[in-house]
Design an enzyme around this catalytic site. Structure first.
Site, PDB file in Angstrom:
ATOM      1  N   LYS A  40     -21.382   7.965  44.696  1.00  0.00           N
ATOM      2  CA  LYS A  40     -20.645   6.928  43.948  1.00  0.00           C
ATOM      3  C   LYS A  40     -19.493   6.403  44.806  1.00  0.00           C
ATOM      4  CE  LYS A  40     -22.270   9.205  39.826  1.00  0.00           C
ATOM      5  NZ  LYS A  40     -22.102   9.586  38.426  1.00  0.00           N
ATOM      6  N   ASN A  96     -25.597  11.611  44.708  1.00  0.00           N
ATOM      7  CA  ASN A  96     -25.062  10.261  44.538  1.00  0.00           C
ATOM      8  C   ASN A  96     -23.544  10.354  44.618  1.00  0.00           C
ATOM      9  OD1 ASN A  96     -24.287   7.732  43.778  1.00  0.00           O
ATOM     10  ND2 ASN A  96     -25.088   7.848  41.685  1.00  0.00           N
ATOM     11  N   GLU A 120     -24.194   3.417  35.632  1.00  0.00           N
ATOM     12  CA  GLU A 120     -22.863   2.851  35.919  1.00  0.00           C
ATOM     13  C   GLU A 120     -22.987   1.394  36.360  1.00  0.00           C
ATOM     14  OE1 GLU A 120     -21.652   5.979  38.542  1.00  0.00           O
ATOM     15  OE2 GLU A 120     -21.499   7.335  36.832  1.00  0.00           O
ATOM     16  N   GLU A 124     -31.484   9.999  33.551  1.00  0.00           N
ATOM     17  CA  GLU A 124     -30.058  10.342  33.511  1.00  0.00           C
ATOM     18  C   GLU A 124     -29.498   9.931  32.149  1.00  0.00           C
ATOM     19  OE1 GLU A 124     -28.353  10.755  37.750  1.00  0.00           O
ATOM     20  OE2 GLU A 124     -28.041   8.697  37.092  1.00  0.00           O
ATOM     21  N   GLY A 153     -21.171  12.982  34.178  1.00  0.00           N
ATOM     22  CA  GLY A 153     -19.744  13.191  34.422  1.00  0.00           C
ATOM     23  C   GLY A 153     -19.011  13.765  33.228  1.00  0.00           C
ATOM     24  N   HIS A 186     -28.878   2.484  38.057  1.00  0.00           N
ATOM     25  CA  HIS A 186     -27.968   3.553  37.645  1.00  0.00           C
ATOM     26  C   HIS A 186     -27.157   3.082  36.435  1.00  0.00           C
ATOM     27  CE1 HIS A 186     -24.827   6.541  37.560  1.00  0.00           C
ATOM     28  NE2 HIS A 186     -25.649   7.309  38.263  1.00  0.00           N
ATOM     29  N   SER A 245     -24.510  16.065  35.012  1.00  0.00           N
ATOM     30  CA  SER A 245     -23.793  17.348  35.035  1.00  0.00           C
ATOM     31  C   SER A 245     -24.634  18.505  35.583  1.00  0.00           C
ATOM     32  CB  SER A 245     -23.241  17.688  33.649  1.00  0.00           C
ATOM     33  OG  SER A 245     -22.291  16.709  33.262  1.00  0.00           O
TER      34      SER A 245
END
Ligand code: 13P
Length: 261
Positions: free
Chosen positions: A15, A13, A102, A175, A181, A100, A221
């Site tokens: 992003k 991904n 985010e 996730e 991250g 997702h 990660s």
């Protein structure tokens, strides 16, 4: 890897990283490091603006599959800046992300929106990956199971009531928000536990297909040095990688996990 029937999915991904030029440069090197393997799927989610560069640059390497990071809940319309699942299908993409963290956090995508997006992906003939996962606060409060169930039930309820058909070959990504991250990775045990819960929710509702056939990826990660342990965890069928997928050498190492090259 749980059952031998499910082949691992290694997904990148990207992003909001990599425009068309950097996408081409990445592929140029990645394709030299990672030859096609028939025992695994490798899928990229480039930024929308770089999709056509990706498709052109991978020429002859159809094993490198491509998806869209996000779609609108409508098929078309006056929605400046947005892309629809139908357009992604027209661009010959095979996959799409929905839910997702985010998108949930920064764009206000709620469970119902995630469900609507997933339905659009299915209608358009794309393979959705439903992303679910808890925040650190939720985990600390012992709400892991409740959060995962809520995120999944809402999508599955929406699908059932829309009559849009069955979601075959389910692919989900666990996730944990606290591992995205941050350099903080769920242990293989944490991942196995969450993947088990996800499978339980699926089996509770399975009218169509046994939960055992769903593919469940881990994301958060993932790096070359933890990929082997994660893939070895019970119920982990692959990974969805952010940061470490931006570097061709490190993503090639991840994609080559467990292979004799
Ligand atoms: P990182 O691998 O950078 O933690 O990102 C994970 C992710 O969000 C993949 O969708």
């Amino acid at each position: 890897m749980s059952e031998a029937v499910r082949q691992p999915v290694l997904a990148a991904n990207w992003k909001m990283f990599k425009g068309p030029e950097t996408t081409r440069a990445f592929l140029d090197r990645f394709m030299r490091l990672y030859p096609a393997h028939s025992d695994r799927s490798v899928v990229f989610f480039p930024a929308a603006i770089s999709l056509s560069a990706f498709l052109a640059a991978r020429s002859g390497r159809d094993d490198l599959e491509v998806g869209i990071q996000d779609v609108h809940t409508e098929v078309e319309g006056a929605y400046t800046g947005a892309v629809s699942a139908a357009m992604a299908a027209e661009a010959k993409l095979g996959w799409g992300l929905a839910g997702h963290s985010e998108r949930r956090r920064d764009f206000g995508d709620e469970d119902a929106t995630v469900g609507a997006k997933l339905r659009r992906l299915l209608e358009a003939g794309l393979r959705p990956i439903l992303c679910v996962g808890e925040t650190l606060e939720e985990r600390r409060a012992g709400r892991l199971e409740e959060v995962l169930s809520r995120q999944m039930e809402s999508v599955l309820d929406g699908l059932a009531s829309s009559g849009c058909g069955t979601w075959h070959d389910k692919v989900l990504a666990y996730e944990p928000v606290w591992a995205i991250g941050t350099g903080e990775t769920a242990t293989p045990r944490d991942a196995a536990e969450a993947h088990g819960l996800i499978r339980e929710v699926l089996s509770r509702r399975a009218t169509d297909e046994p939960a055992a056939t769903a593919t469940i990826l881990y994301g958060g990660s993932v790096k070359p040095d933890n990929i082997e342990a994660l893939l070895a965890a019970e119920g982990v069928d692959g990974v969805l990688v952010g940061g470490a997928s931006l570097d061709p050498d490190s993503f090639a190492q991840i994609c080559l996990a467990g292979s004799d090259r």
